[in-house]
Design an enzyme around this catalytic site. Structure first.
Site, PDB file in Angstrom:
ATOM      1  N   LYS A 152       0.880  -1.157   0.000  1.00  0.00           N
ATOM      2  CA  LYS A 152       0.000   0.000   0.000  1.00  0.00           C
ATOM      3  C   LYS A 152       0.919   1.209   0.000  1.00  0.00           C
ATOM      4  O   LYS A 152       1.577   1.500   0.999  1.00  0.00           O
ATOM      5  CB  LYS A 152      -0.908   0.003   1.228  1.00  0.00           C
ATOM      6  CG  LYS A 152      -1.808   1.229   1.248  1.00  0.00           C
ATOM      7  CD  LYS A 152      -2.535   1.405   2.556  1.00  0.00           C
ATOM      8  CE  LYS A 152      -2.917   2.857   2.706  1.00  0.00           C
ATOM      9  NZ  LYS A 152      -3.495   3.150   4.024  1.00  0.00           N
ATOM     10  N   GLY A 209      -7.554   9.376   9.782  1.00  0.00           N
ATOM     11  CA  GLY A 209      -7.841   9.476  11.215  1.00  0.00           C
ATOM     12  C   GLY A 209      -8.793  10.591  11.599  1.00  0.00           C
ATOM     13  O   GLY A 209      -9.053  10.795  12.780  1.00  0.00           O
ATOM     14  N   ALA A 268      -9.336   5.759   4.311  1.00  0.00           N
ATOM     15  CA  ALA A 268      -9.118   6.883   5.229  1.00  0.00           C
ATOM     16  C   ALA A 268     -10.297   7.833   5.318  1.00  0.00           C
ATOM     17  O   ALA A 268     -10.916   8.176   4.326  1.00  0.00           O
ATOM     18  CB  ALA A 268      -7.870   7.681   4.865  1.00  0.00           C
ATOM     19  N   ASN A 284      -8.942   2.115   9.812  1.00  0.00           N
ATOM     20  CA  ASN A 284      -8.211   1.720  11.014  1.00  0.00           C
ATOM     21  C   ASN A 284      -8.754   2.454  12.242  1.00  0.00           C
ATOM     22  O   ASN A 284      -9.366   1.871  13.126  1.00  0.00           O
ATOM     23  CB  ASN A 284      -6.720   1.996  10.827  1.00  0.00           C
ATOM     24  CG  ASN A 284      -5.834   1.395  11.922  1.00  0.00           C
ATOM     25  OD1 ASN A 284      -4.658   1.166  11.714  1.00  0.00           O
ATOM     26  ND2 ASN A 284      -6.355   1.110  13.105  1.00  0.00           N
ATOM     27  N   THR A 285      -8.580   3.785  12.246  1.00  0.00           N
ATOM     28  CA  THR A 285      -8.947   4.577  13.425  1.00  0.00           C
ATOM     29  C   THR A 285     -10.413   4.453  13.793  1.00  0.00           C
ATOM     30  O   THR A 285     -10.755   4.422  14.984  1.00  0.00           O
ATOM     31  CB  THR A 285      -8.585   6.056  13.187  1.00  0.00           C
ATOM     32  OG1 THR A 285      -7.229   6.121  12.730  1.00  0.00           O
ATOM     33  CG2 THR A 285      -8.717   6.868  14.461  1.00  0.00           C
TER      34      THR A 285
END
Lengths: 257, 72
Positions: free
Chosen positions: A100, A161, A187, A209-210
């Site tokens: 990535k 994030g 994201a 992720n976050t």
């Protein structure tokens, strides 16, 4: 939906939700969250190993590379040279040519340096890498990445994030219509409805992720995201009704008194 | 016994005996070679050759592996 498979560079993926492995409390929580999310692709970062304290456990003790596709990223790289170096190290540390690719342009926004990204992608593809580039929601840049050989493109929904959700659905929609390779929205997702929205727009997958790791209950959010991505995909395939300004009765008029 | 060399492992200066190979060093550090990438003076080493690569005084070795990460 049995034949609704996501295939990138010849590799088939079962899940349309991909997850990062950062920011969790510990490896046990990481492992549980990933399992509940149903993801079969997990991103990892490449860093120096701790040479002084070898008692520290390894992420791969918890995330079995035989069970999951490990997708190393070049997070933290601000130059083409660094991104190339980390990509090559990732390939040397792992088992596949997948990367990535991130070439970041600015510390405050973590927005991609798209010129550097295209340049790095071109070089890595010549070296046999399968490059999945983290890019802006810019259709022209997305096309250029495809032109240099990227088998999928990963446009952002909002800054990494930030949890701001899909900031520019129209650009993402244009990318999905224009670009003939899988689009993975990467994201910016904050909650389940953001993930469903990305999928309803026609994204082939969502990477986050976050939104999971930073939730008050990461395990519950992991499960929520699994259903959101699935629901969004089903809705996209089902085809939504057109938007109309005025009402259309859903009960018949015939038979009324 | 003048057989000590100084090398830099992940940026830290370390004294090691001369004649050490990269594979020996990983073994001494209790690091499994199959889970890391090793870069010697900016050259990424092929895992199969680690037991043939002798370390020399002043060498800079970087040992990297996968950690938790999404994006940064």
């Amino acid at each position: 939906m049995a034949d609704d498979r996501l295939i990138i560079a010849g590799q088939e993926f079962k899940s349309r939700l991909w997850v990062g492995t950062g920011k969790y409390k510990d490896f046990v929580e990481t492992q549980k969250a990933i399992e509940l999310s149903g993801a079969d692709v997990v991103t990892v970062a490449v860093r120096r190993v701790n040479i002084t304290d070898r008692s520290k456990e390894n992420l791969l003790d918890y995330i079995d590379p035989k069970k999951y596709t490990i997708l190393p990223n070049t997070a933290g790289c601000y130059t083409v040279e660094d991104a190339l170096r980390y990509s090559r190290l990732a390939r040397a540390a792992g088992v596949s040519d997948l990367v990535k690719l991130e070439v970041l342009g600015d510390e405050r926004t973590l927005f991609p340096d798209t010129a550097g990204l295209i340049e790095a992608a071109k070089i890595l593809i010549k070296e046999g890498f399968i490059v999945l580039p983290y890019t802006n929601d810019d259709p022209i840049v997305a096309q250029k990445l495809v032109d240099v050989g990227c088998p999928a493109v990963m446009p952002l929904a909002a800054p990494i994030g930030s949890g701001l959700g899909i900031r520019n659905p129209y650009n993402l929609k244009i990318i999905m219509e224009m670009i003939k390779v899988p689009i993975i929205v990467d994201a910016g997702v904050g909650t389940a409805s953001d993930a469903a929205f990305a999928m309803e727009l026609g994204a082939d997958a969502v990477l986050m992720n976050t939104a999971i790791a930073g939730a008050q209950d990461p395990l519950a959010m992991a499960e929520a995201m699994k259903y959101a991505v699935h629901a969004g995909r089903l809705a996209y395939k089902a085809g939504r009704i057109p938007r109309k300004l005025y009402a259309t009765a859903s009960s018949p008029i015939e038979g009324m008194l | 016994m003048d057989s000590a060399i100084q090398i830099y492992v992940n940026g830290q200066a370390r004294a090691w005996r001369s004649g050490t190979t990269v594979a020996d060093l990983l073994h001494d550090l209790d690091i499994k070679a199959e889970r890391v990438a090793v870069e010697l003076n900016l050259e990424i080493l092929d895992r199969a050759t680690l037991d043939q690569r002798l370390l020399n005084d002043g060498d800079r070795l970087e040992i990297l592996g996968f950690i938790g990460g999404g994006s940064l």
